[in-house]
Design a protein around this motif. Structure first.
Motif, short mmCIF file in Angstrom:
data_model
loop_
_atom_site.label_atom_id
_atom_site.label_comp_id
_atom_site.label_asym_id
_atom_site.label_seq_id
_atom_site.Cartn_x
_atom_site.Cartn_y
_atom_site.Cartn_z
N TYR A 99 -5.00 9.34 9.46
CA TYR A 99 -5.97 9.52 10.53
C TYR A 99 -5.74 10.83 11.28
CZ TYR A 99 -7.82 4.78 10.02
OH TYR A 99 -8.42 3.66 9.54
N GLY A 118 -8.64 -0.78 16.59
CA GLY A 118 -7.41 -0.10 16.25
C GLY A 118 -6.14 -0.63 16.89
N SER A 123 -7.62 -4.26 12.43
CA SER A 123 -7.44 -2.93 13.01
C SER A 123 -8.43 -1.91 12.45
CB SER A 123 -6.01 -2.43 12.81
OG SER A 123 -5.78 -2.03 11.48
N LEU A 124 -9.09 -2.24 11.35
CA LEU A 124 -10.14 -1.35 10.85
C LEU A 124 -11.30 -1.30 11.83
CD1 LEU A 124 -10.16 -2.43 7.10
CD2 LEU A 124 -9.19 -0.33 8.06
N LEU A 125 -11.48 -2.36 12.59
CA LEU A 125 -12.54 -2.42 13.60
C LEU A 125 -12.02 -2.20 15.01
CD1 LEU A 125 -14.38 -5.56 12.19
CD2 LEU A 125 -14.98 -3.16 11.84
N GLY A 170 -3.58 -2.97 15.02
CA GLY A 170 -2.61 -2.38 14.10
C GLY A 170 -1.30 -2.08 14.79
N GLN A 221 -3.68 -6.32 10.75
CA GLN A 221 -3.91 -5.02 10.13
C GLN A 221 -5.34 -4.90 9.63
OE1 GLN A 221 -0.79 -4.49 7.19
NE2 GLN A 221 0.34 -3.20 8.61
N ALA A 222 -5.88 -5.96 9.09
CA ALA A 222 -7.27 -5.92 8.61
C ALA A 222 -8.24 -5.74 9.78
CB ALA A 222 -7.59 -7.21 7.84
N ALA A 232 -1.19 5.24 7.24
CA ALA A 232 -2.57 5.25 7.73
C ALA A 232 -2.67 6.10 8.99
CB ALA A 232 -3.04 3.82 8.01
#
Length: 90
Positions: A71, A31, A27-29, A34, A24-25, A67
């Motif tokens: 988005y 996607g 996935s900030l970079l 996630g 999940q972390a 989230a």
């Protein structure tokens, strides 16, 4: 023997939960991680039922869907100049 089995299962569930947090972390970079994380959550949900990791899995699943909703709302409202703020908040 039984205690060792319990410890091994606890260790496995702990590692699985940590792996999903890492996905999940990342996935900030990237996607797609996630999506992989939430699939793991749903597939392994029965394995963590009744353990202390169940609440973590529920939180991880809820975080993914909220989230994703954020988005979608952010991108849909970009033309209103509010979307950027929403995307930043997400």
């Amino acid at each position: 023997m039984e205690l060792e089995l319990l410890d091994e299962n606890e260790r496995r569930l702990n590692n699985l939960t940590l792996t999903v947090y890492i996905l999940q972390a990342v996935s900030l970079l990237v996607g797609v991680t996630g999506i992989v994380a939430v699939i793991i959550n749903y597939v392994k949900r029965d394995d963590v039922r009744g353990t202390m990791y169940e609440s973590h899995f529920e939180w991880q699943i809820r975080t993914f869907w909220l989230a994703l909703l954020g988005y979608v709302i952010g991108f849909a409202t970009l033309w209103l100049l509010v979307g950027g703020v929403v995307l930043f908040a997400v």
